[in-house]
Write a protein that holds these residues in place. Structure first.
Motif, mmCIF file in Angstrom:
data_model
loop_
_atom_site.group_PDB
_atom_site.id
_atom_site.type_symbol
_atom_site.label_atom_id
_atom_site.label_comp_id
_atom_site.label_asym_id
_atom_site.label_seq_id
_atom_site.Cartn_x
_atom_site.Cartn_y
_atom_site.Cartn_z
ATOM 1 N N PRO A 211 3.776 11.073 12.360
ATOM 2 C CA PRO A 211 4.659 10.770 13.489
ATOM 3 C C PRO A 211 3.883 10.051 14.588
ATOM 4 N N GLY A 212 4.433 8.963 15.058
ATOM 5 C CA GLY A 212 3.770 8.175 16.093
ATOM 6 C C GLY A 212 2.938 7.028 15.564
ATOM 7 N N THR A 213 2.742 6.939 14.239
ATOM 8 C CA THR A 213 2.013 5.808 13.669
ATOM 9 C C THR A 213 2.760 4.512 13.959
ATOM 10 N N LYS A 214 2.044 3.501 14.467
ATOM 11 C CA LYS A 214 2.670 2.232 14.811
ATOM 12 C C LYS A 214 3.037 1.460 13.546
ATOM 13 N N VAL A 215 4.255 0.948 13.508
ATOM 14 C CA VAL A 215 4.735 0.155 12.385
ATOM 15 C C VAL A 215 5.496 -1.051 12.927
ATOM 16 N N LEU A 216 5.727 -2.041 12.053
ATOM 17 C CA LEU A 216 6.456 -3.248 12.429
ATOM 18 C C LEU A 216 7.480 -3.580 11.360
ATOM 19 N N ALA A 217 8.718 -3.834 11.796
ATOM 20 C CA ALA A 217 9.773 -4.279 10.885
ATOM 21 C C ALA A 217 9.854 -5.798 10.974
ATOM 22 N N ARG B 143 0.842 -1.195 0.000
ATOM 23 C CA ARG B 143 0.000 0.000 0.000
ATOM 24 C C ARG B 143 0.874 1.241 0.000
ATOM 25 N N PHE B 144 0.638 2.118 -0.954
ATOM 26 C CA PHE B 144 1.372 3.376 -1.002
ATOM 27 C C PHE B 144 1.064 4.204 0.244
ATOM 28 N N ILE B 145 2.015 5.080 0.585
ATOM 29 C CA ILE B 145 1.828 5.910 1.775
ATOM 30 C C ILE B 145 1.692 7.380 1.381
ATOM 31 N N ASP B 146 1.081 8.123 2.273
ATOM 32 C CA ASP B 146 1.021 9.585 2.202
ATOM 33 C C ASP B 146 1.589 10.095 3.511
ATOM 34 N N ASN B 147 2.816 10.630 3.458
ATOM 35 C CA ASN B 147 3.456 11.109 4.690
ATOM 36 C C ASN B 147 3.444 12.628 4.781
ATOM 37 N N SER B 148 2.570 13.273 4.005
ATOM 38 C CA SER B 148 2.489 14.735 4.061
ATOM 39 C C SER B 148 1.756 15.175 5.324
ATOM 40 N N VAL B 149 2.165 16.313 5.840
ATOM 41 C CA VAL B 149 1.549 16.878 7.041
ATOM 42 C C VAL B 149 1.106 18.295 6.727
ATOM 43 N N ALA B 150 -0.188 18.579 6.899
ATOM 44 C CA ALA B 150 -0.709 19.922 6.632
ATOM 45 C C ALA B 150 -0.427 20.843 7.809
ATOM 46 N N LEU B 151 -0.001 22.061 7.505
ATOM 47 C CA LEU B 151 0.192 23.050 8.558
ATOM 48 C C LEU B 151 -1.141 23.475 9.147
#
Length: 409
Positions: free
Chosen positions: A188-194, A146-154
């Motif tokens: 930031p803070g999104t849970k992920v697993l390696a 799944r593609f990601i969107d890591n943009s953050v709006a001000l």
């Protein structure tokens, strides 16, 4: 290798070895939801070992992207080809970086030790991606990406206003619209697993949980993002997954955190390597960061002039004599559109430029000294043939125990 962070706090979770020699995650047991996330992706995660002749080169992880029926004959005579994504470091010797080793052999292991002989299909040392093929008598499990969107709006409440107010071109049709239209929001803070797969015995899963973090590492590859998981080197090439068990990136190694290449870029590498054994590397000579990373003073000035610009790629520098410099892009410009595609982050700028090698491309920018957006034409030339460097620390031997050497390599 030291890492540079700006206002970044990382919570570290390590792979540790329990009394049975198995990997577990930190000092904590995985909860039910985390286990479910891992199990959704686990069947497609593999361990790979490379050899040059009889000399072992490297051990890492990977995941199966596709499985095709070769349709040889019919019924019981059908065979299947699995396509694995992993790290290109698997293929090289330590003395010759960015060169495939001589007399290379690849062993691939799935859960329970199911064994396959791997064949190198394609490699790109610039993005550290390799494609390995395996043959099977039965269908093989594949990953969900799944593609990601890591943009953050001000200003999150105002993030849709920019297109209409600036009368920009609509988004150009995306070749991967079925994927990109439903991107996973990574904050930031999104849970992920390696994830990775252990090399030995029953080839157990490895899982390190952590969080997506904003910051920069010292690797050459500026497209890398970081997560607070901590893995060993044999977790390189394995998938980074979200809470739904979907692959959102490929993991690489650092002693303090996990750099990962977003699946948006990995998928394009995979697609182009399969199609033409070549990955385009367009270059315009820009150093950019996401808009939200700028100082409060810079953002306040921008907001006063362009209140609807809440996302974009901020230009830190246009390199001298580069196409961007020739097109008169300036430090402080904010790129909001590229070739008709809305740009909300540096990742989206990379995506928009991907297929533009050797072509002119229109960049729309806002500039604090001009009261309306500017349209600038830039020539996207081919990059310097030098590849990104991907340093890997030397293996460590603990008590001269061969098994532990494998674990730590």
């Amino acid at each position: 290798m030291a890492a540079r962070f700006e206002s970044l706090i990382i919570i570290r979770y390590k792979f540790l070895i329990n009394e049975n020699g198995r990997f577990r995650c930190g000092a904590y047991q995985l909860d039910k939801d985390t286990k479910n996330s891992v199990l959704k992706a686990a069947s497609s995660v593999v361990c790979l070992a490379s050899y040059s002749g009889h000399k072992k080169l490297f051990i890492c992880s990977g995941f199966i992207m596709e499985c095709d029926n070769d349709h040889r004959g019919g019924g019981d005579s059908d065979t299947f080809t699995g396509t694995i994504l992993t790290s290109a470091i698997l293929l090289q010797t330590r003395k010759a970086a960015a060169v495939v080793a001589d007399d290379l052999k690849i062993d691939v292991y799935m859960a329970g030790g199911t064994f396959f002989k791997g064949q190198v299909f394609a490699v790109d040392f610039h993005y550290n991606i390799a494609i390995i093929k395996i043959n099977s008598d039965v269908p093989l499990p594949t990953s969900t990406v799944r593609f990601i969107d890591n943009s953050v709006a001000l200003d999150p409440g105002n993030h849709r206003a920019g297109i209409e107010d600036f009368k920009l071109s609509p988004l150009a049709p995306c070749q991967n619209s079925a994927i990109s239209s439903n991107r996973f929001s990574l904050y930031p803070g999104t849970k992920v697993l390696a994830l990775g797969r252990y090399f030995a015995d029953s080839y157990d899963m490895m899982a390190a949980h952590g969080e997506f973090s904003y910051g920069h590492c010292d690797f050459d590859c500026k497209e890398l993002l970081i997560a607070s998981c901590q893995i060993k080197k044999n977790g390189m090439g394995g998938p980074l997954i979200n809470s739904l068990g979907e692959v959102i990136g490929v993991n690489f190694y650092d002693a303090s955190y996990t750099p990962f290449l977003p699946i948006n870029i990995v998928y394009r590498c995979y697609r182009d390597l399969k199609k033409q054994c070549h990955i385009p590397r367009p270059w315009v000579g820009l150093s950019v960061v996401d808009l939200y990373e700028r100082s409060l003073r810079e953002l306040e000035i921008l907001k006063q002039m362009f209140p609807h610009v809440v996302k974009g790629a901020f230009v830190k520098q246009a390199l001298p004599d580069s196409p961007a410099c020739i097109a008169e892009l300036c430090a402080g410009d904010v790129i909001i559109n590229c070739g008709g595609n809305l740009v909300q982050s540096c990742l989206e700028l990379t995506e928009a430029l991907w297929d533009k090698e050797g072509k002119p491309v229109e960049l729309v920018v806002v500039r604090k000294s001009v009261d309306k957006p500017l349209s600038l034409m830039v020539e996207a030339v081919k990059t310097n043939p030098d590849t990104y460097r991907w340093p890997v620390p030397e293996p460590r031997v603990v008590n001269n125990n061969p098994r532990l050497e494998v674990i730590l390599c």
